[in-house]
Scaffold this motif. Structure first.
Motif, short mmCIF file in Angstrom:
data_model
loop_
_atom_site.label_atom_id
_atom_site.label_comp_id
_atom_site.label_asym_id
_atom_site.label_seq_id
_atom_site.Cartn_x
_atom_site.Cartn_y
_atom_site.Cartn_z
N LEU A 121 -6.25 -15.73 -3.96
CA LEU A 121 -6.50 -14.58 -3.08
C LEU A 121 -5.52 -13.44 -3.39
O LEU A 121 -5.92 -12.27 -3.53
N ALA A 122 -4.23 -13.78 -3.51
CA ALA A 122 -3.22 -12.77 -3.79
C ALA A 122 -3.53 -12.09 -5.12
O ALA A 122 -3.42 -10.86 -5.25
N GLU A 123 -3.95 -12.86 -6.10
CA GLU A 123 -4.23 -12.29 -7.41
C GLU A 123 -5.43 -11.34 -7.33
O GLU A 123 -5.43 -10.27 -7.94
N ASP A 124 -6.45 -11.71 -6.57
CA ASP A 124 -7.59 -10.81 -6.39
C ASP A 124 -7.16 -9.46 -5.84
O ASP A 124 -7.58 -8.40 -6.31
N ILE A 125 -6.30 -9.53 -4.80
CA ILE A 125 -5.86 -8.28 -4.17
C ILE A 125 -4.97 -7.49 -5.13
O ILE A 125 -5.11 -6.27 -5.27
N ALA A 126 -4.07 -8.20 -5.83
CA ALA A 126 -3.20 -7.53 -6.81
C ALA A 126 -4.04 -6.82 -7.86
O ALA A 126 -3.74 -5.70 -8.28
N GLN A 127 -5.11 -7.49 -8.26
CA GLN A 127 -6.02 -6.92 -9.26
C GLN A 127 -6.62 -5.61 -8.73
O GLN A 127 -6.70 -4.60 -9.44
N SER A 128 -7.03 -5.62 -7.44
CA SER A 128 -7.60 -4.41 -6.84
C SER A 128 -6.58 -3.27 -6.84
O SER A 128 -6.93 -2.10 -7.03
N ILE A 129 -5.30 -3.63 -6.61
CA ILE A 129 -4.26 -2.60 -6.60
C ILE A 129 -4.01 -2.11 -8.01
O ILE A 129 -3.94 -0.90 -8.28
N ARG A 130 -3.93 -3.05 -8.94
CA ARG A 130 -3.65 -2.71 -10.33
C ARG A 130 -4.70 -1.78 -10.91
O ARG A 130 -4.41 -0.84 -11.64
N THR A 131 -5.96 -2.02 -10.54
CA THR A 131 -7.05 -1.24 -11.13
C THR A 131 -7.37 -0.01 -10.29
O THR A 131 -8.29 0.75 -10.60
N GLY A 132 -6.63 0.19 -9.19
CA GLY A 132 -6.82 1.42 -8.41
C GLY A 132 -7.92 1.33 -7.36
O GLY A 132 -8.23 2.31 -6.69
N VAL A 133 -8.55 0.17 -7.20
CA VAL A 133 -9.56 0.01 -6.15
C VAL A 133 -8.89 0.20 -4.78
O VAL A 133 -9.43 0.84 -3.88
N MET A 134 -7.70 -0.35 -4.62
CA MET A 134 -6.89 -0.06 -3.44
C MET A 134 -5.74 0.82 -3.90
O MET A 134 -5.13 0.56 -4.94
N LYS A 135 -5.46 1.85 -3.12
CA LYS A 135 -4.49 2.85 -3.57
C LYS A 135 -3.21 2.80 -2.75
O LYS A 135 -3.19 2.27 -1.64
N LEU A 136 -2.16 3.37 -3.30
CA LEU A 136 -0.88 3.50 -2.62
C LEU A 136 -1.10 4.04 -1.22
O LEU A 136 -1.76 5.06 -1.03
N GLY A 137 -0.59 3.38 -0.20
CA GLY A 137 -0.72 3.82 1.19
C GLY A 137 -1.90 3.24 1.92
O GLY A 137 -1.94 3.28 3.16
N ASP A 138 -2.85 2.65 1.20
CA ASP A 138 -4.00 2.03 1.87
C ASP A 138 -3.53 0.90 2.79
O ASP A 138 -2.59 0.19 2.47
N LYS A 139 -4.23 0.76 3.92
CA LYS A 139 -3.93 -0.35 4.82
C LYS A 139 -4.82 -1.54 4.42
O LYS A 139 -6.02 -1.37 4.14
N LEU A 140 -4.23 -2.71 4.37
CA LEU A 140 -5.03 -3.90 4.06
C LEU A 140 -5.81 -4.35 5.29
O LEU A 140 -5.38 -4.09 6.42
N PRO A 141 -6.94 -5.03 5.11
CA PRO A 141 -7.63 -5.63 6.26
C PRO A 141 -6.66 -6.57 6.99
O PRO A 141 -5.74 -7.11 6.36
N SER A 142 -6.85 -6.75 8.29
CA SER A 142 -5.96 -7.63 9.03
C SER A 142 -6.11 -9.07 8.54
O SER A 142 -7.10 -9.41 7.88
N VAL A 143 -5.15 -9.89 8.90
CA VAL A 143 -5.20 -11.30 8.50
C VAL A 143 -6.49 -11.94 9.02
O VAL A 143 -7.18 -12.68 8.30
N ARG A 144 -6.87 -11.59 10.28
CA ARG A 144 -8.06 -12.19 10.84
C ARG A 144 -9.32 -11.75 10.08
O ARG A 144 -10.16 -12.58 9.73
#
Lengths: 471, 471
Positions: free
Chosen positions: A7-30
């Protein structure tokens, strides 16, 4: 790889490729727990890992935010090495041993280790194969399966080359006690004390130690951190020094991670063939590729039997079994005889267990998993280097294996980094271990073959501070 | 040992010791079956075996009669060897390999083999130990248990020396890939190309091949077929040649079977200590003694750390596992470093399996059985040599191991015997394999480590005829 790591790697991948950007809020844990169908604690662990890796940060009562931008990676080193063109007597063994022994403690963060984590290998399945093969072992195999080694295992190895399009006969293969044994026996077969041997710059310290033990002289040849040895420089060195052998790693070179293209390998083989010069090819990392397919070895382009190809199962499947092999071309019988007079043969039960494991067709699935883990860990370590090390730092991003070659700012003394890091519980492999001329004074080989967690992240942060303090 | 073999051996023993005399009639098959509580077919097989061994003969409708008298054994050779006192460049490898390769076929009567029958070893129990130890193996042991090797195994080895009264610490032991590896690493640690090394005459061809590979010069020292190397000659050779090492077998020397007394071993160690000369001691056959207790090695008398003691499990327990050890005294760290740069370590699963087997306390029972079988087979083979070979033949009767050194009449060419015997399906090890000076032209090393049956008896008969034809 555990669920939260995936899961962490999936999210890291989204950050690395710019799908999620600096300052974006992540979905809540729930929310993530629901959308991914995993438990909240798994999400917590994933977020914790991403925080440890410096990609996200928790704001109190508000949630998690991306704090890293896309691809903030250090540049790769680009400069071809520039060793002196003379040949050198080798005297590195003491340095290498002191460093390796100092780094051996289990509780040290193992960035200096030569091995990937032993937890990455399928010991349960190997134990089953060992058991199955011991139960049916013919006692006579302990006499008959001495060098060249178990026919079952040689057949399995030949089959794997066949898949890569290489036609290898079982008679071409000699089973050895690991690749290091194979390399040493090949070197022994084609040299006499005092001869000159070409190596890369930097090169695997095992090659330096072998040269030292056999009283051979090293010719270090300029090597590009991504593309491998410089062929023009190699041709010049051959002309100048009349070496008796060349010892190179064509795929995911240790310590650089460099890889020669197929064209370059072909040209390399043409070159050594022109001079009738044996090429000892250390190919132990080839199965750990991150790309589409196994890169070919130089051996694939050898029609004259001059390439002495060496590999093993120690990095890909069964560390500690000490089973490797040599395909020494026209020198096969000389290598077999040296094997017989030094250690007689590799351990027979280990050979038979590996043959059983391979015959069951389990190897490729294991390798796919191993490659994925190593590639994820490479990203994590290099990202951490980007975060914590001085801006001038460069690091190779090899297409396979588990080493990155890190160039620190020019005046940082890697041996000093090694000494101080060790006192802080962190091992590194300093550049001078990899050169008979003791070059690469500001370089480190960093092992990313161990599980990346908060402790490893903290160790790299400490290491970064240490490097900055030494600038 | 099968029931009928035990019975046959009992009867042979009665004949050998004169309890039953030439011409005596044996009890009938029925009588023996009743008195021994075995089946008539077992008695038949025993009588058949004794007939094959030439001890009894059936007369039609009358029964079996003793046809051999008590102790009709060939004399033992008594002459100390007489090598040239110069040092010799070694060039035997090709001869040795040609002979070993030619003798490898499974269907040959293996009197030339270097190995005892693999059927003499407890592979089932070793398989259980392998399985048990693999199931609990700590993956980290594949990194941590590299040279000097598994602490469990080193502890078990140290314990066995303790039983002999030798105080050995686990740190004194380096696990190697068999004894040959240990011997080679020790030689590497104390010599440089061009150095002279003292060996016995005749000596184990593995020593000759090691000298040849490392560019060392051999000094062959006169050796008595029962009592081992001549200490006066050894002292002279040391004075004359300033050797850098001495490589000897103090117990059941290969090929002679000679054994030094404890006093002689003590004097040997005093001698080499006086000259600060490292003694490489090959002690692989010591556990195969036929006497009351394990003979001490020279190492037991070494207080200065000059004896580099080497042994293994290959001859006593687990051939093919390739696990041996060195106790190199003051050279321990040098030997460990050479191990690390050549093959890194012995196979870890094999080490752990042996540690498990030894910890279970099964080794001594196995050894008792093995020693008994070898001693019985020695009698059988030497009796057959007495029956079939020319009267001038001499043969050593070692107190352990599985080789007898056979001196044929002076002008019989052992290399010719080897060639012709091989074409008749019989292998022998001709004398010139065991000498850098190619001496011992009329000698053979005869292996009695394989089951003696009618086929082996017939092979010795054929061999005897062949020798007579070459006189």
């Amino acid at each position: 790889m555990k669920l939260y790591e995936t899961l962490a790697e999936d999210i890291a991948q989204s950050i690395r490729t710019g799908v999620m950007k600096l300052g974006d809020k992540l979905p809540s844990v729930r929310e993530t727990s629901i959308s991914r169908s995993v438990s909240p604690s798994t999400v917590f662990e994933a977020y914790y890992l991403l925080e440890a890796r410096g990609l996200i940060r928790a704001k109190e009562r508000s949630g998690y935010y991306v704090i890293a931008g896309a691809k903030k990676l250090p540049p790769e080193p680009e400069r071809v090495s520039n060793p002196a063109s003379s040949s050198t007597e080798v005297d590195v063994s003491r340095l290498v041993f002191d460093i390796l022994e100092a780094s051996k403690m289990r509780d040290v963060a193992p960035f200096g280790s030569a091995f990937p984590s032993p937890l990455l290998f399928p010991f349960d399945k190997l134990a089953s194969s060992m058991n199955a093969s011991m139960r049916v072992m013919d006692p006579w195999s302990t006499v008959d399966d001495l060098t060249p080694g178990s026919i079952h295992l040689r057949r399995q190895i030949a089959l794997r080359y066949l898949v890569s399009g290489m036609h290898v006969h079982t008679d071409d293969i000699i089973i050895t006690s690991g690749a290091l044994d194979a390399l040493n026996l090949c070197l022994l077969a084609v040299t006499r004390p005092g001869d000159a041997v070409i190596i890369e710059s930097p090169s695997f310290y095992g090659a330096l130690q072998a040269l030292e033990r056999l009283g051979l002289r090293a010719i270090e040849v300029p090597t590009h951190p991504r593309e491998g040895v410089d062929l023009n420089a190699l041709a010049n060195a051959i002309e100048q020094h009349q070496p008796k052998a060349c010892w190179l790693m064509t795929n995911f070179q240790n310590p650089l991670g460099s890889q020669m293209s197929d064209e370059k390998k072909r040209a390399l083989v043409e070159l050594i063939t022109r001079y009738e010069l044996p090429l000892i090819e250390d190919d132990v990392y080839a199965e750990l590729y991150f790309g589409e397919r196994r890169p070919l070895p130089a051996k694939a382009f050898d029609s004259k039997g001059l390439v002495m190809h060496c590999s093993s199962f120690s990095k890909s499947l069964a560390p500690g079994f000490r089973v490797g092999w040599a395909m020494p071309g026209r020198f096969t019988s000389a290598v077999a005889r040296h094997k017989l007079t030094t250690t007689l043969s590799a351990s027979v039960p280990a050979q038979e267990a590996l043959a059983d494991y391979l015959a069951k067709g389990q190897f490729d699935r294991h390798l796919r998993q191993l490659r994925h883990v190593l590639s994820v860990q490479q990203s994590a370590v290099i990202e951490a280097i980007a975060r914590y090390f001085p801006a001038e730092t460069k690091a190779t991003r090899p297409g396979g294996g588990y080493f990155s070659w890190v160039e620190l700012p020019a005046h940082v003394d890697a041996l000093e980094v090694h000494r101080r890091a060790l006192s802080l519980g962190i091992s590194v492999a300093p550049g001078p271990m990899f050169s008979a001329q003791r070059h690469f004074k500001n370089c480190l080989r960093i092992n990313y073959g161990h599980r990346f967690d908060a402790r490893m992240d903290a160790a790299l942060q400490t290491l970064g501070k240490l490097v900055i303090s030494l600038m």
